[in-house]
Scaffold this active site. Structure first.
Site, mmCIF file in Angstrom:
data_model
loop_
_atom_site.group_PDB
_atom_site.id
_atom_site.type_symbol
_atom_site.label_atom_id
_atom_site.label_comp_id
_atom_site.label_asym_id
_atom_site.label_seq_id
_atom_site.Cartn_x
_atom_site.Cartn_y
_atom_site.Cartn_z
ATOM 1 N N GLU A 178 10.314 0.617 10.257
ATOM 2 C CA GLU A 178 11.298 1.682 10.062
ATOM 3 C C GLU A 178 10.552 2.982 10.290
ATOM 4 O O GLU A 178 9.761 3.406 9.456
ATOM 5 C CB GLU A 178 11.895 1.607 8.647
ATOM 6 C CG GLU A 178 13.245 2.310 8.538
ATOM 7 C CD GLU A 178 13.139 3.807 8.316
ATOM 8 O OE1 GLU A 178 13.086 4.550 9.330
ATOM 9 O OE2 GLU A 178 13.092 4.244 7.167
ATOM 10 N N CYS A 213 14.048 10.387 7.446
ATOM 11 C CA CYS A 213 14.250 9.986 8.838
ATOM 12 C C CYS A 213 15.706 10.076 9.273
ATOM 13 O O CYS A 213 15.999 10.119 10.463
ATOM 14 C CB CYS A 213 13.747 8.553 9.052
ATOM 15 S SG CYS A 213 11.981 8.368 8.789
ATOM 16 N N GLU A 240 10.445 14.887 16.071
ATOM 17 C CA GLU A 240 10.804 14.930 14.650
ATOM 18 C C GLU A 240 9.980 15.992 13.929
ATOM 19 O O GLU A 240 8.755 15.937 13.901
ATOM 20 C CB GLU A 240 10.560 13.556 14.024
ATOM 21 C CG GLU A 240 11.048 13.448 12.594
ATOM 22 C CD GLU A 240 10.922 12.040 12.040
ATOM 23 O OE1 GLU A 240 11.797 11.621 11.273
ATOM 24 O OE2 GLU A 240 9.942 11.352 12.381
ATOM 25 N N LYS A 290 0.838 -1.197 0.000
ATOM 26 C CA LYS A 290 0.000 0.000 0.000
ATOM 27 C C LYS A 290 0.873 1.246 0.000
ATOM 28 O O LYS A 290 1.654 1.455 0.928
ATOM 29 C CB LYS A 290 -0.920 0.052 1.219
ATOM 30 C CG LYS A 290 -1.968 1.172 1.117
ATOM 31 C CD LYS A 290 -2.700 1.414 2.423
ATOM 32 C CE LYS A 290 -1.979 2.414 3.294
ATOM 33 N NZ LYS A 290 -1.981 3.804 2.730
#
Length: 478
Positions: free
Chosen positions: A251, A285, A381, A178
């Site tokens: 991840e 990331c 983040e 997806k």
């Protein structure tokens, strides 16, 4: 005059299909803020169909020889090269990324990574046979795990799809993938290309939103769920998968510390760090977003970094002078803006700190100094073109600051002192440590983190092994 929207469709069991109930999502080009396509908003019936197709295709694909799977993956890599311009165009419309950088920085590594896993397919082996009990011989088999439910993110839609399907297919698994609801176009094109090469049902694409992904992870068929995404999404996947003890590969986020010591070549470090922090609008990331600088060179470094930010350009995809394009979507622009709007009084915006233009989701290269370790923008983040700078006094404090976040994906150390670099690389609690560089990746080396950055590895033989299971076979010699 109204322009007709492109209609993207799912790819299930070797054919393109609309969502079973006909629902769709509008897809926006982030460089313009305009809708350019519709994508299926897939529901349970679509997920069921894809899982059924993948399960039916699994036995034959599992039993194919490694050399046969290698040939298939090599054909996919060749086809991606041949149709690179189409893939680039789809990805640029997905993301607003610069055309030239997408061509040079994404297509070549994607193709290389597929070819790496094509080679890895022929190294799927267990340990050699041996006698560990009198009259008995033991062997260890490595086998594919089965059907893999995979969810890719919106920051690198093409490349992250490759990181998922290539090792899975190489190991003999079948895939239901997806893409993000904001970036389905390039994945649907990849399905068209791959579908001409693999047997039907081996590779399936289901488009949709979070509920679609949740239905995939909770479906009883997959033996493994793999996601690249936010920490929140990863926690939800792990919780859902736990209900029937699926394997999980996560991840997730990152908050990479960039530790710059006093003996560093400031000019070179600033040049490399600014690119590693602003590339892809900081939507990476592993981006070099959290810089820790020794107090003796702090002011010099901040001034140089602010100058580099002011000279860095963002803009439309066809502008060859830009380093990065827009943020991916309106929500992401709101998130990045919110971090800057909420800065504490002791923080100082040295460069940027504002939206660029009123068309699309562009944000200026931003540098923020004067921060403390417990500030929100240090701990969380941002996922935007924002680099924070903190000062440290010695190696111990640098480590304390570097490790003092909940993320543990990537980091870097900048020093001419080899012994110090080795001490730091040992002590930094991150899945990757770069020394005097930041962000290069190669197919042969693992990528993955600890703590809230998740678990499991992408790329490398380690990533390949994640898509296998181990079986002990013992036979009597009597």
């Amino acid at each position: 005059m109204t322009t007709e929207l492109r209609r993207l469709r799912n790819y299930i069991n070797g054919e393109f299909r609309d969502a079973a109930d006909g629902r769709t999502i509008e897809v926006v080009n982030p460089a313009t803020g305009e809708v350019y396509a519709t994508s299926p908003l897939s529901g349970q019936a679509d997920v069921d169909a894809a899982m059924e197709a993948a399960a039916a295709a699994f036995p034959a694909w599992r039993d194919s020889t490694p050399s046969e799977r290698q040939k298939v993956l090599l054909k996919i890599a060749d086809a991606f090269e041949e149709r690179a311009e189409e893939l680039i165009a789809a990805e640029v419309e997905n993301t607003g990324k610069p055309v030239a950088l997408t061509a040079s920085e994404e297509i070549p590594p994607m193709v290389d990574q597929i070819r790496f896993f094509a080679g890895a397919a022929r190294l799927l082996e267990g340990r050699s046979a041996g006698e560990y009990m009198e009259g008995m011989t033991s062997i260890v088999r490595r086998e594919p795990v089965g059907v893999c439910a995979q969810v890719a993110p919106w920051n690198y839609p093409m490349m992250m799809a490759v990181w998922k399907f290539a090792p899975a297919l190489a190991a003999g698994n079948t895939v239901v993938l997806k893409p993000s609801d904001t970036t389905p176009a390039s994945t649907v094109l990849m399905a068209e290309i791959i579908g001409q090469i693999v047997p039907k049902g081996v590779f399936n694409v289901v488009c949709g939103d979070r509920e679609t992904g949740k239905a995939m992870v909770e479906h009883p068929t997959p033996a493994m769920a793999s996601i690249t995404g936010s920490v929140r999404a990863g926690m939800q996947v792990a919780e859902s998968a736990a209900k029937d003890v699926k394997r999980v590969h996560l991840e997730l986020g990152g908050k990479a510390p960039v530790v710059v010591f006093e003996d560093t070549d400031v000019e070179k470090a600033v040049e490399d760090i600014s690119v590693a922090g602003f590339f892809n609008a900081g939507q990476d990331c592993t981006a070099a977003t959290r810089v820790l600088v020794h107090e003796s060179i702090h002011d010099e470094f901040v001034a140089a970094l602010a100058k580099a930010a002011a000279e860095t350009k963002t803009g439309q995809p066809d502008d060859e002078d830009v380093l990065y394009g827009p943020l991916n979507n309106a929500n992401q622009l709101k998130q990045v803006t919110g971090f800057i709007d909420r800065l504490p009084a002791h923080a100082k915006v040295e460069a940027g700190g504002h939206r660029v233009g009123d068309k699309g989701y562009f944000y200026a290269p931003t540098v923020v100094s004067g921060l403390k370790q417990d500030d929100e923008i240090v701990q969380n983040e941002v996922f935007g073109p924002v680099i924070t700078v903190q000062s440290f006094t010695d190696e111990a404090q640098a480590l304390e600051f570097a490790n003092g976040v909940e993320y543990a994906l990537a980091s870097s150390v900048w020093t001419k002192d080899h012994a110090r670099a080795m001490r730091m690389s040992k002590a930094l609690d991150f899945g990757c440590v770069w020394i005097n560089t930041h962000i290069p990746l190669v197919a042969e080396m693992p990528h993955g983190g600890y703590k809230k950055s998740g678990y499991g590895k992408d790329l490398s033989a380690y990533g390949f092994e994640d898509y296998t299971r181990i079986k002990h076979v013992m036979t009597s010699l009597g």
